[in-house]
Design a protein around this motif. Sequence first.
Motif, short mmCIF file in Angstrom:
data_model
loop_
_atom_site.label_atom_id
_atom_site.label_comp_id
_atom_site.label_asym_id
_atom_site.label_seq_id
_atom_site.Cartn_x
_atom_site.Cartn_y
_atom_site.Cartn_z
N GLN A 58 0.82 -1.11 -0.01
CA GLN A 58 0.07 -0.10 -0.14
C GLN A 58 0.76 1.21 -0.03
O GLN A 58 0.50 2.20 0.64
N LEU A 59 1.95 1.22 -0.64
CA LEU A 59 2.56 2.63 -0.94
C LEU A 59 1.59 3.19 -2.06
O LEU A 59 1.72 4.45 -2.12
N ASN A 96 17.50 4.02 -1.06
CA ASN A 96 16.91 4.67 -0.16
C ASN A 96 17.21 4.28 1.34
O ASN A 96 16.71 4.09 2.21
N LEU A 97 18.55 4.22 1.42
CA LEU A 97 19.11 4.25 2.84
C LEU A 97 19.13 5.27 3.41
O LEU A 97 18.90 6.48 2.84
N PHE A 98 18.88 5.31 4.82
CA PHE A 98 18.89 6.53 5.53
C PHE A 98 20.35 6.96 5.60
O PHE A 98 21.16 6.54 6.24
N PRO A 99 20.52 8.34 5.05
CA PRO A 99 22.02 8.74 4.95
C PRO A 99 22.64 9.26 6.26
O PRO A 99 23.73 9.13 6.54
N ALA B 111 12.49 18.89 1.13
CA ALA B 111 13.74 18.70 0.34
C ALA B 111 14.28 17.38 0.68
O ALA B 111 15.28 16.60 -0.05
N VAL B 112 13.80 16.73 1.52
CA VAL B 112 14.25 15.35 1.74
C VAL B 112 13.64 14.45 0.74
O VAL B 112 12.41 14.48 0.56
N PRO B 113 14.27 13.73 0.12
CA PRO B 113 13.70 12.99 -1.02
C PRO B 113 12.46 12.00 -0.37
O PRO B 113 12.88 11.39 0.50
N LEU B 114 11.85 11.94 -1.61
CA LEU B 114 10.47 11.06 -1.27
C LEU B 114 10.60 9.49 -0.93
O LEU B 114 10.02 9.13 -0.11
N GLY B 115 11.97 8.95 -1.56
CA GLY B 115 12.23 7.74 -1.24
C GLY B 115 12.62 7.44 0.18
O GLY B 115 12.23 6.19 0.51
N GLN B 116 13.07 8.40 0.84
CA GLN B 116 13.23 8.13 2.26
C GLN B 116 11.78 8.02 3.06
O GLN B 116 11.79 7.01 3.81
N ARG B 117 10.87 8.71 2.65
CA ARG B 117 9.51 8.37 3.36
C ARG B 117 8.90 7.08 2.75
O ARG B 117 8.43 6.32 3.82
N GLU B 118 9.19 6.70 1.52
CA GLU B 118 8.60 5.48 1.06
C GLU B 118 9.19 4.47 1.79
O GLU B 118 8.63 3.39 2.38
N ARG B 130 8.46 8.02 11.72
CA ARG B 130 9.06 8.35 10.48
C ARG B 130 9.73 9.77 10.49
O ARG B 130 10.79 10.03 9.97
N MET B 131 8.65 10.56 11.03
CA MET B 131 9.39 11.98 11.15
C MET B 131 10.53 11.98 12.00
O MET B 131 11.61 12.57 11.74
N THR B 132 10.33 11.47 13.33
CA THR B 132 11.44 11.99 14.29
C THR B 132 12.71 11.13 13.93
O THR B 132 13.88 11.59 14.25
N SER B 133 12.59 9.84 13.25
CA SER B 133 13.81 9.04 13.16
C SER B 133 14.49 9.25 11.83
O SER B 133 15.67 9.11 11.51
N VAL B 134 13.40 9.73 10.60
CA VAL B 134 13.87 9.56 9.06
C VAL B 134 13.94 11.07 8.80
O VAL B 134 15.03 11.49 8.25
N ILE B 135 12.74 11.51 8.74
CA ILE B 135 12.74 12.83 7.95
C ILE B 135 13.24 14.13 8.59
O ILE B 135 14.02 14.93 7.99
#
Lengths: 249, 218
Positions: A58-59, A96-99, B111-118, B130-135
């Motif tokens: 469900q993306l 899409n690794l977390f940089p 500006a954070v790439p959409l792929g990060q959220r996906e 998702r917000m606190t750890s990634v975006i």
Amino acid sequence: MTTATAPETSIVMQDINKWYGAYHALRNVNLNVRRGERIVICGPSGSGKSTLIRTINQLEPIQEGKIVVDGIELTAGGHNVDEVRRDVGMVFQQFNLFPHLTILQNCMLAPLKVRKIPKAEAEATARKFLTRVRIPEQADKYPAQLSGGQQQRVAIARALCMQPRIMLFDEPTSALDPEMVKEVLDTMVDLAKEGMTMLCVTHEMGFARAVADRVIFMDQGQIIEEGSPEAFFGNPQNERTRAFLKQIH
Amino acid sequence: MIRPFGFNDIILIAEAIRWTLALSAIAFAGGAVGGLLIALARTSDTRWLRTASMLFIRLFQGTPLLMQLFLVFFGMNIFGLPINPWLAASLALTLHASAFLGEIWRGCIEAVPLGQREAATALGLHYYDRMTSVILPQAARISVAPTVGFLVQLIKGTSLASIIGFTELTRTGQIVNNATFSPFQVFGTVAVFYFILCWPLSLTARRMEIRFSRATTR
Ligand SMILES: Nc1ncnc2c1ncn2[C@@H]1O[C@H](COP(=O)(O)OP(=O)(O)OP(=O)(O)O)[C@@H](O)[C@H]1O
Ligand SMILES: [Mg+2]
């Protein structure tokens, strides 16, 4: 609900229709995936391959049809999507690794936050899968310090750390330099040998011949043809399949 | 009675720096909280939150800061609150900073790439994690330079609070000028103090911007 006795069918997709605004991206798609089955999906650009596999976790939401994953009806709403996502791992073309996180942290994040397992256990699991994809020594580096092939293997390990029963791959080798394609494909072949249910969008026909139980060809949002690799490559029925296969060879 | 402008006056003005700093700190702290909420609302999946936060931002971008100060100052009186320059200036500048930081940070989140959220979503992470750890950690890095840049604007903007009777750097300058009638020396001194406050910040912001653009064009 996950049933105690694992159902033989891993994924059921029934009469799927999906629109992006007015654009009809998936047209009456039907697909059943058996547990442990390895499926390769190919087709021209824009045919809906990514869209199809992204509906499974469900993306991408669908407008019509029914999707059942591991006995959980995704389209029934509620918290089912959470259960499905816990069971389905995904690997993207762009890694899409977390940089901002180390390799180890990348692999531990979801198990800690979603499965809420203890830190020591998450770390042990992460190291186990990093060893499995043959880069245990990179654990403390950041993604930018790794090659593309290494990054993609980390992405595979990161997904595996959630102990999924199904893995989705969306052109996992398309963004890689040619010399790195093999290391990623080898990792995927290993995974296939272990019996993982896999849906893989790829144009690597060697990989399809080696591991696929079934090859699916899509065009204009529809599944046009499907069959075993031998039948699909040896004797394609549809004219568009033939034209496509001629192109990529 | 007019006295000459002297060393004591400089000390008097220098001492008022703390009120400028205090007001800036309150507005910045309040604006950081408000700005984060506005930025999250602007980037949310809920339409009415996006619209409401957009209107809030447009309102504060489209009117002079002085009018915002006036409206809060006199508005508080209408709503039965006592006229209090501290409260009015703090509130108006906090709202102002919330709107501007909200808009700056919205851009950083986007500006954070959409792929990060996906990727985070596919791993099963919910909005909060998702917000606190990634975006947000990635957005925060991008935001440092423009945020410091805005802080400079905010410090200079606090000078307008003098008009509603808040005794900070500028207002102290006016008071000293009324006694000494040496406007050039007085306001020259005031300007130098603003410059000493703002220049290092501007320099830092520019340096971080260069470092960031280098890091991203690698
Ligand atoms: N978010 C979106 N909004 C609008 N249209 C979209 C969106 N995502 C995909 N599409 C359209 O849907 C169609 C199918 O896209 P999809 O990405 O599934 O194709 P694909 O088969 O994966 O192609 P490729 O090989 O280029 O990756 C394309 O025509 C695309 O332009
Ligand atoms: Mg695609």
